[in-house]
Enzyme design. Structure first.
Site, PDB file in Angstrom:
ATOM      1  N   ILE A  46       0.821  -1.213   0.000  1.00  0.00           N
ATOM      2  CA  ILE A  46       0.000   0.000   0.000  1.00  0.00           C
ATOM      3  C   ILE A  46       0.859   1.269   0.000  1.00  0.00           C
ATOM      4  O   ILE A  46       2.009   1.243   0.417  1.00  0.00           O
ATOM      5  CB  ILE A  46      -1.020   0.043   1.173  1.00  0.00           C
ATOM      6  CG1 ILE A  46      -0.310   0.051   2.521  1.00  0.00           C
ATOM      7  CG2 ILE A  46      -2.025  -1.081   1.099  1.00  0.00           C
ATOM      8  CD1 ILE A  46      -1.261   0.399   3.655  1.00  0.00           C
ATOM      9  N   SER A  56       2.498   2.896  -2.147  1.00  0.00           N
ATOM     10  CA  SER A  56       3.847   2.709  -2.688  1.00  0.00           C
ATOM     11  C   SER A  56       3.944   2.964  -4.187  1.00  0.00           C
ATOM     12  O   SER A  56       4.957   2.640  -4.793  1.00  0.00           O
ATOM     13  CB  SER A  56       4.323   1.282  -2.398  1.00  0.00           C
ATOM     14  OG  SER A  56       4.343   1.060  -1.016  1.00  0.00           O
ATOM     15  N   GLY A  57       2.884   3.486  -4.776  1.00  0.00           N
ATOM     16  CA  GLY A  57       2.951   3.800  -6.202  1.00  0.00           C
ATOM     17  C   GLY A  57       2.664   2.626  -7.106  1.00  0.00           C
ATOM     18  O   GLY A  57       2.818   2.718  -8.321  1.00  0.00           O
ATOM     19  N   LEU A  58       2.210   1.508  -6.526  1.00  0.00           N
ATOM     20  CA  LEU A  58       1.914   0.338  -7.361  1.00  0.00           C
ATOM     21  C   LEU A  58       0.403   0.162  -7.559  1.00  0.00           C
ATOM     22  O   LEU A  58      -0.054  -0.896  -7.987  1.00  0.00           O
ATOM     23  CB  LEU A  58       2.543  -0.930  -6.774  1.00  0.00           C
ATOM     24  CG  LEU A  58       4.074  -0.946  -6.732  1.00  0.00           C
ATOM     25  CD1 LEU A  58       4.582  -2.269  -6.183  1.00  0.00           C
ATOM     26  CD2 LEU A  58       4.694  -0.707  -8.113  1.00  0.00           C
ATOM     27  N   GLY A  59      -0.360   1.181  -7.239  1.00  0.00           N
ATOM     28  CA  GLY A  59      -1.774   1.186  -7.626  1.00  0.00           C
ATOM     29  C   GLY A  59      -2.706   0.422  -6.706  1.00  0.00           C
ATOM     30  O   GLY A  59      -3.789   0.006  -7.130  1.00  0.00           O
ATOM     31  N   SER A  60      -2.319   0.252  -5.425  1.00  0.00           N
ATOM     32  CA  SER A  60      -3.188  -0.534  -4.531  1.00  0.00           C
ATOM     33  C   SER A  60      -4.550   0.149  -4.316  1.00  0.00           C
ATOM     34  O   SER A  60      -5.569  -0.529  -4.235  1.00  0.00           O
ATOM     35  CB  SER A  60      -2.501  -0.773  -3.185  1.00  0.00           C
ATOM     36  OG  SER A  60      -2.333   0.444  -2.497  1.00  0.00           O
ATOM     37  N   SER A  61      -4.571   1.473  -4.254  1.00  0.00           N
ATOM     38  CA  SER A  61      -5.833   2.182  -3.975  1.00  0.00           C
ATOM     39  C   SER A  61      -6.828   1.985  -5.112  1.00  0.00           C
ATOM     40  O   SER A  61      -8.011   1.705  -4.880  1.00  0.00           O
ATOM     41  CB  SER A  61      -5.577   3.677  -3.799  1.00  0.00           C
ATOM     42  OG  SER A  61      -4.621   3.882  -2.808  1.00  0.00           O
ATOM     43  N   ALA A 100      -6.740  -0.420  -7.343  1.00  0.00           N
ATOM     44  CA  ALA A 100      -7.090  -1.839  -7.480  1.00  0.00           C
ATOM     45  C   ALA A 100      -8.210  -2.207  -6.511  1.00  0.00           C
ATOM     46  O   ALA A 100      -9.162  -2.893  -6.883  1.00  0.00           O
ATOM     47  CB  ALA A 100      -5.858  -2.711  -7.248  1.00  0.00           C
ATOM     48  N   ASP A 129      -4.516   5.550 -12.778  1.00  0.00           N
ATOM     49  CA  ASP A 129      -4.582   4.353 -11.921  1.00  0.00           C
ATOM     50  C   ASP A 129      -5.893   3.588 -12.095  1.00  0.00           C
ATOM     51  O   ASP A 129      -5.873   2.373 -12.339  1.00  0.00           O
ATOM     52  CB  ASP A 129      -4.370   4.724 -10.445  1.00  0.00           C
ATOM     53  CG  ASP A 129      -2.906   4.966 -10.110  1.00  0.00           C
ATOM     54  OD1 ASP A 129      -2.141   5.313 -11.024  1.00  0.00           O
ATOM     55  OD2 ASP A 129      -2.536   4.810  -8.935  1.00  0.00           O
TER      56      ASP A 129
HETATM   57  O1  PMV Z   1      -0.560   7.043  -6.743  1.00  0.00           O
HETATM   58  P1  PMV Z   1       0.710   6.838  -7.492  1.00  0.00           P
HETATM   59  O2  PMV Z   1       1.912   6.910  -6.656  1.00  0.00           O
HETATM   60  O3  PMV Z   1       0.674   5.659  -8.371  1.00  0.00           O
HETATM   61  O4  PMV Z   1       0.886   8.112  -8.473  1.00  0.00           O
HETATM   62  C1  PMV Z   1       0.079   8.282  -9.593  1.00  0.00           C
HETATM   63  C2  PMV Z   1       0.791   9.055 -10.643  1.00  0.00           C
HETATM   64  C3  PMV Z   1       0.755  10.574 -10.562  1.00  0.00           C
HETATM   65  O5  PMV Z   1       1.075  11.003 -11.883  1.00  0.00           O
HETATM   66  C4  PMV Z   1       1.806  11.093  -9.591  1.00  0.00           C
HETATM   67  C5  PMV Z   1      -0.600  11.130 -10.158  1.00  0.00           C
HETATM   68  C6  PMV Z   1      -1.705  10.893 -11.177  1.00  0.00           C
HETATM   69  O6  PMV Z   1      -2.869  10.966 -10.777  1.00  0.00           O
HETATM   70  O7  PMV Z   1      -1.427  10.684 -12.363  1.00  0.00           O
END
Ligand code: PMV
Length: 283
Positions: free
Chosen positions: A87, A89-94, A96, A137
């Protein structure tokens, strides 16, 4: 009803994509599974705890239920979440968990939302929670595969990547940080976004030099303030070992990734790109 949705990796273009530039994104083989059962009230069970609708502990699932109720009123539902995606961490857990919740609700209550409808609702949920965002995402978590976004151009990108998880951070904070920098230096930051857009386009050309593009994009992410001293040190150390890495997602922590070529750095794990989008799982 059980549904699952994939996490994602942004290969190139994060942040720039919030300002209409293009990003290259792919669904990865880590999934979030959500089970929904009809009930007399609401209960959400996850590794974060058990709550009713709770916009602090379970913001994405709670807003997903609220948005779903604009289509179909519900008395209650028992929601259980299991996720392989780290979570914050930028891998899209929210996204998903949002997308899988909407799909499972849709099937359990016989609403039969299309993938496009699920994406559109998940996009609203993202804005409910984060206030700002490109929609990349919820898009990739719904449709899977690999895409140039927001052009919605599908690409064939089957890669094996190594990922190093750093520490958790909030996307919203990092997106606001970039917005502040852009407000102060619009003519500079917009040119950096244009350069990032050009990297994304080069990345889908045949015979791409992925590692050079990773190096260039990481340098530009550093320029817009979403790296950190600790991340810079790690990037430099890995470069000495022959690995080129960049932040994926909002930065300031989260994860870095590189191309797997038979050898991976310490404390990294492997993911495959091009995973399937949201789907129903057998109970
Ligand atoms: O939530 P993250 O860490 O996967 O970031 C999404 C990518 C951003 O470009 C930073 C934000 C967005 O909504 O595109």
């Amino acid at each position: 009803m059980i549904a699952s949705a994939p996490g994602k990796i942004i290969l190139f273009g994060e942040h720039a994509v919030v300002y209409g530039r293009r990003a290259l994104v792919s669904a990865i083989d880590l999934r979030c599974k959500v089970e929904v059962r009809k009930s007399v009230d609401f209960r959400i069970n996850s590794p974060l705890g058990t709550t009713n609708l709770d916009f602090k502990v379970h913001p994405y699932v709670s807003y997903a239920i609220r948005r779903f109720q604009e289509i179909q009123s519900l008395k209650g539902a028992e929601i259980s979440i299991e996720s392989e995606i780290p979570i914050a961490s930028g891998l899209g857990s929210s996204s998903a968990v949002t997308v899988a919740t909407l799909k499972a609700l849709s099937e359990e209550f016989n609403v039969n939302l299309s993938d496009q409808e699920i994406f559109e609702i998940a996009r609203k949920v993202e804005l409910d929670v984060q206030g700002r965002g490109s929609g990349i995402d919820p898009f990739i978590s719904t449709f899977g595969g690999s895409w140039i976004f927001p052009d919605k151009k599908k690409v064939d990108l089957s890669l094996e990547l190594f990922v190093i998880k750093l520490w958790e951070r909030a996307t919203k904070v990092m997106v606001e940080k970039v917005a502040n920098l852009r407000q102060r230096y619009p003519e500079i930051v917009d040119k950096i976004f244009d350069a990032i857009d050009a990297i994304t386009l080069r990345a889908v050309e045949p015979g791409l030099q992925m590692e050079e593009l990773i190096y260039l994009n990481q340098s530009l992410l550093r320029a817009i303030g979403v790296s950190s001293a600790k991340i810079d040190d790690l990037v430099a150390k890995l470069e000495k070992e022959g690995f080129f890495v960049k932040i994926t997602g909002a930065g300031g922590g989260g994860c870095v990734f590189g191309l797997f070529k038979g050898k991976k750095p310490e404390n990294s794990f492997l993911v495959r790109t091009n995973a399937e989008g949201v789907r129903i799982e057998d109970s």
